[in-house]
Design an enzyme around this catalytic site. Structure first.
Site, PDB file in Angstrom:
ATOM      1  N   HIS A   1       7.862  -4.704  11.938  1.00 25.02           N
ATOM      2  CA  HIS A   1       8.108  -3.497  12.738  1.00 25.02           C
ATOM      3  C   HIS A   1       7.431  -3.547  14.111  1.00 25.02           C
ATOM      4  O   HIS A   1       7.830  -2.859  15.026  1.00 25.02           O
ATOM      5  CB  HIS A   1       7.719  -2.229  11.959  1.00 25.02           C
ATOM      6  CG  HIS A   1       6.255  -2.073  11.740  1.00 25.02           C
ATOM      7  ND1 HIS A   1       5.631  -2.535  10.595  1.00 25.02           N
ATOM      8  CD2 HIS A   1       5.288  -1.520  12.503  1.00 25.02           C
ATOM      9  CE1 HIS A   1       4.343  -2.263  10.672  1.00 25.02           C
ATOM     10  NE2 HIS A   1       4.105  -1.644  11.804  1.00 25.02           N
TER      11      HIS A   1
ATOM     12  N   GLU B   1      -7.557  -0.415  13.191  1.00 27.02           N
ATOM     13  CA  GLU B   1      -7.151   0.796  12.463  1.00 27.02           C
ATOM     14  C   GLU B   1      -8.397   1.551  12.040  1.00 27.02           C
ATOM     15  O   GLU B   1      -9.374   0.936  11.612  1.00 27.02           O
ATOM     16  CB  GLU B   1      -6.324   0.414  11.226  1.00 27.02           C
ATOM     17  CG  GLU B   1      -4.994  -0.220  11.588  1.00 27.02           C
ATOM     18  CD  GLU B   1      -4.147  -0.537  10.370  1.00 27.02           C
ATOM     19  OE1 GLU B   1      -4.714  -0.741   9.284  1.00 27.02           O
ATOM     20  OE2 GLU B   1      -2.914  -0.584  10.517  1.00 27.02           O
TER      21      GLU B   1
ATOM     22  N   HIS C   1       2.240  -9.706  12.325  1.00 29.55           N
ATOM     23  CA  HIS C   1       2.152  -8.961  13.592  1.00 29.55           C
ATOM     24  C   HIS C   1       1.445  -9.754  14.693  1.00 29.55           C
ATOM     25  O   HIS C   1       1.934  -9.898  15.804  1.00 29.55           O
ATOM     26  CB  HIS C   1       1.370  -7.653  13.422  1.00 29.55           C
ATOM     27  CG  HIS C   1       1.890  -6.752  12.352  1.00 29.55           C
ATOM     28  ND1 HIS C   1       3.212  -6.740  11.963  1.00 29.55           N
ATOM     29  CD2 HIS C   1       1.286  -5.810  11.597  1.00 29.55           C
ATOM     30  CE1 HIS C   1       3.381  -5.836  11.012  1.00 29.55           C
ATOM     31  NE2 HIS C   1       2.222  -5.261  10.777  1.00 29.55           N
TER      32      HIS C   1
ATOM     33  N   LYS D   1      -9.760  -2.857   9.428  1.00 30.79           N
ATOM     34  CA  LYS D   1      -9.649  -1.484   8.921  1.00 30.79           C
ATOM     35  C   LYS D   1     -10.985  -0.785   9.153  1.00 30.79           C
ATOM     36  O   LYS D   1     -12.032  -1.432   9.210  1.00 30.79           O
ATOM     37  CB  LYS D   1      -9.383  -1.502   7.410  1.00 30.79           C
ATOM     38  CG  LYS D   1      -8.123  -2.251   7.022  1.00 30.79           C
ATOM     39  CD  LYS D   1      -6.961  -1.323   6.960  1.00 30.79           C
ATOM     40  CE  LYS D   1      -5.698  -2.032   6.513  1.00 30.79           C
ATOM     41  NZ  LYS D   1      -4.508  -1.295   6.884  1.00 30.79           N
TER      42      LYS D   1
END
Length: 510
Positions: free
Chosen positions: A199, A237, A261, A361
């Protein structure tokens, strides 16, 4: 919406009628991303006039139930709110539900019959997109069953209608499993029918990377080892792993974010100009970049690779738990939630320029950016007491707040004239006055159009795994004794900063 990389005047392609079948339609991805993407495409008149969508999943559910749940998800997650009732009333008539196990022949027989009925009703001419929003272990069996029941056509023999399959990441678990999966899928599908979705490639800033590079001579002439000191790619993130404990225990961050990605972003930043804007030409250049990446040797796994795992800490002033306390995570888990790498692309353009990749993360904030740091100007003028001026940096923000900024040095007004860095900033949202379309809108539309430019090809995936699998093997053999090694809300483990310091550089603060 025509292809962003296409010359004007070429955008007169017709969009074929088709039926989209979503496998795993009761899952999270359909509710949060696919449903809203389809609704927005429909609302903007981007779907074919003759279109239907069938959700395929294992739970019992009526067409009505499926539509009601979909409406609720679209109301929550769509980028355009509130839902337009008039649009929805027409739109929902095109949505259906089909219940079956993924390996049940009867389910595929009845699906085949049902799709033929829909073809007659919606005049969709037998064209099909199958979206596999399921765990990777189901890919081969679903594709095999679709072929067995005549739902996937032979790309070379059938020319009056088409079938395409969208596969979600991760594609494989390492180099060997990706090769095995490719072999199994190739028995039933031609490469031209496979759309491996990432994506990130659907995001406007990522697509703009090529326009930015190859339509602006000012940057392309500087885009090499003579002018660029180093490149940093960051995917940060602030969230933890939430309910994805099972998944993350199997995957880890290197597989989840770096392999797809980040390697995609690296190949787009570093690629040569393609011979034209066809999907094949663009993907050929991306593969060449990946083939040029220097493979890591034994001592690189300690010097050029860092892994981390978050412990308890604070995010936005709120106390959060560490990775090992998360649901479905082993209490002594050795899975990484942070990775930093130093890679080199050994070709003429990038000789000696380090590419630093980091993803994690529970970092202080969410942000994805590519930062190109240029070499210093000769230190003859405007140097104050041995202090160096800050380097020029070109930063491309991919999320959130998509845009491009450039840091340049400027004189502060007044007689003492100190030099200060200032920022030239371009933001998509404020300049074009609209929210960019969601990545999934772009990618679903491209697949229906048969345009594979923004999807990963099998040799790209294989080459990416070839670079990263040795790291995974090394980590498997050497358990990390210092986990957790960074607090939630910090910018990752100290050793990642030390890796940069040894090179006389530092990570950018987002």
């Amino acid at each position: 919406m025509h292809h962003p990389l296409e010359e004007s005047g070429k955008s007169t392609r017709n969009i074929d009628p088709c039926i989209l079948v979503i496998f795993g339609a009761t899952g999270d991805l359909t509710g949060r991303k696919l449903g809203p993407a389809l609704y927005n495409l429909g609302r903007d008149g981007m779907l074919p006039p003759n279109f239907a969508c069938v959700g395929f999943a294992r739970r019992e559910k009526s067409h009505e139930q499926f539509r009601t749940e979909l409406k609720s998800d679209i109301s929550t997650y769509s980028r355009i709110k509130p839902i337009d009732e008039k649009v929805w009333d027409n739109f929902q008539e095109q949505f259906f539900y089909h219940q079956s196990e993924f390996d049940d022949d009867k389910g595929y027989e009845s699906l085949s019959f049902f799709l033929k009925q829909l073809d007659a009703r919606f005049a969709t001419r037998g064209n099909r997109v199958f979206y596999l929003s399921v765990q990777p272990k189901f890919f081969p069996i679903i594709i095999e069953k679709l072929k067995q029941h005549g739902l996937i056509y032979d790309a070379h023999q059938v020319t009056d209608r088409w079938s395409r399959v969208i596969i979600e990441k991760p594609f494989g678990h390492d180099f060997q499993s990706a090769e095995k999966l490719q072999t199994e899928i190739s028995k039933n599908l031609d490469e031209s029918q496979i759309y491996r979705i990432d994506h990130y490639l659907g995001k406007e800033t990522v697509q703009n990377l090529l326009v930015f590079r190859f339509a602006n001579s000012i940057f392309e002439s500087l885009w090499n080892y003579k002018h660029i000191d180093h490149i940093q790619i960051t995917v940060a993130e602030d969230i933890g792993i939430g309910t994805r404990g099972h998944f993350f225990e199997e995957e880890g961050l290197l597989r989840d974010i770096v392999q797809n990605h980040m390697m995609q972003l690296l190949s787009l930043v570093a690629m040569e100009p393609p011979v034209n804007l066809s999907a094949t030409a663009i993907r050929d250049e991306k593969v060449k970049v990946l083939q040029s990446i220097r493979l890591l040797k034994a001592d690189d796994f300690e010097k050029s690779v860092v892994r981390g795992q978050y412990g308890p800490g604070f995010i936005n002033g709120e106390k959060v738990i560490g990775y090992r306390q998360e649901k479905d995570v082993a209490p002594a888990s050795n899975i990484e939630t942070y990775t930093a790498l130093r890679l080199y692309v050994d070709n003429w353009r990038w000789a000696g320029v380090p590419f630093y990749l980091r993803g994690g993360k529970r970092l202080p904030k969410r942000g994805t950016e590519i930062a190109i740091t240029f070499k210093d100007a000769p230190g003859v003028l405007f140097q104050q007491l041995g202090q160096k001026n800050q380097a020029n940096v070109l930063a491309m923000r991919i999320q959130p707040d998509e845009g491009i900024s450039m840091k340049i040095n400027c004189k502060v007004p007044g007689p003492s004239s100190p030099i200060q860095p200032v920022k030239m900033d371009f933001r998509y949202g404020s300049y074009f006055g609209q929210t960019p379309p969601e990545a999934y809108e772009r990618l679903i539309w491209d697949c229906i159009m048969g345009d594979s430019t923004l999807f990963a090809r099998s040799d790209e995936v294989a080459q990416s795994w070839k670079i990263l699998t040795p790291i995974l093997d090394y980590w498997n053999q050497h358990k990390e004794k210092t986990f957790p090694n960074y607090a939630s809300g910090s910018w990752g483990p100290k050793c990642a900063d030390e890796m940069m310091e040894k090179d006389g550089r530092a990570w950018r603060i987002l």
